[in-house]
Design a protein around this motif. Structure first.
Motif, mmCIF file in Angstrom:
data_model
loop_
_atom_site.group_PDB
_atom_site.id
_atom_site.type_symbol
_atom_site.label_atom_id
_atom_site.label_comp_id
_atom_site.label_asym_id
_atom_site.label_seq_id
_atom_site.Cartn_x
_atom_site.Cartn_y
_atom_site.Cartn_z
ATOM 1 N N ASN A 210 0.847 -1.190 0.000
ATOM 2 C CA ASN A 210 0.000 0.000 0.000
ATOM 3 C C ASN A 210 0.884 1.242 0.000
ATOM 4 O OD1 ASN A 210 -2.463 -1.454 0.173
ATOM 5 N ND2 ASN A 210 -2.101 -1.754 2.365
ATOM 6 N N ARG A 211 0.547 2.204 -0.833
ATOM 7 C CA ARG A 211 1.309 3.452 -0.890
ATOM 8 C C ARG A 211 0.747 4.463 0.109
ATOM 9 N NH1 ARG A 211 4.503 3.591 -5.522
ATOM 10 N NH2 ARG A 211 4.073 1.873 -6.974
ATOM 11 N N GLU B 99 6.274 -0.123 5.479
ATOM 12 C CA GLU B 99 5.274 -0.926 4.775
ATOM 13 C C GLU B 99 5.900 -2.232 4.267
ATOM 14 O OE1 GLU B 99 1.784 -2.118 2.503
ATOM 15 O OE2 GLU B 99 2.204 -1.061 4.382
#
Length: 207
Positions: free
Chosen positions: A152-153, A163
């Protein structure tokens, strides 16, 4: 390809790409006519597409990175591409690395060759796609076969070190990903054995 017709030679193209690429190529004109992409291959709006009853939905946003905008390629005549799912014996350097016992996972851009290499070696994926059919391949890896995890950005939008660490820990601590990819490896291996579906498709292709 240009010389063959004049010599009376049949033309066949063989490419180790996913079925998504070939399906997209065959749908270019209809995608333009339906207003989904413009003449340069750029999506006109955000939407989900079903290109084939046997394919999962893909985002129109991903079409712009599949090189659909080449009008000369779109207008080629007297040439048909027939896609057969075939198994290829992988012998490259990456394949030897993935086969090494200490390798616990594969951080991959999700190109089709890399996808096949990871599956054939029973290695779960950390997915980081960039363009082409890679985003669609990631969708299969994470949501259909469930043999990997995507990132996920954040709001910038970037994929942070935190992340990556979080997803890596999840992948390695949850045994379901390894179990599923080993099961998929076995099924793929059976397909490329003599008498398997991919083996038979390749024989049919050669004939």
């Amino acid at each position: 390809m240009k010389i063959a017709p004049g010599k009376g030679i049949k033309r066949v193209a063989f490419r180790t790409a996913s079925a998504t690429v070939f399906t997209l190529r065959s749908c270019i004109q209809k995608l333009i006519e339906d207003g989904i992409i413009d003449n340069e291959g750029t999506p006109t709006k955000k939407q989900m597409l079903h290109l084939s009853p046997k394919m999962i939905a893909m985002s129109a946003d991903h079409l712009g990175s599949t090189s659909l905008g080449n009008i000369k390629l779109q207008k080629l005549k007297d040439f048909k591409a027939l896609w057969h799912p075939v198994g290829i014996q992988l012998v490259g350097l990456l394949n030897r690395v993935l086969a090494h016992p200490p390798v616990a996972c594969f951080m991959s851009h999700c190109g089709w060759n890399s996808t096949m290499e990871g599956i054939c070696n029973g290695v779960p994926f950390l997915c980081w796609p960039f363009f082409g059919d890679q985003m669609h391949n990631e969708n299969y890896i994470c949501n259909v076969w469930k043999v990997g995890i995507g990132f996920n950005r954040d709001e910038r939008p970037l994929i942070t070190g935190k992340e990556i660490k979080t997803k890596l820990e999840e992948l390695l601590e949850n045994g379901k990903y390894k179990a599923k990819v080993l099961d998929l490896k076995e099924r793929v291996t059976n397909c490329i054995k003599e008498g398997g579906s991919s083996h038979n498709n390749l024989k049919h292709f050669v004939k």
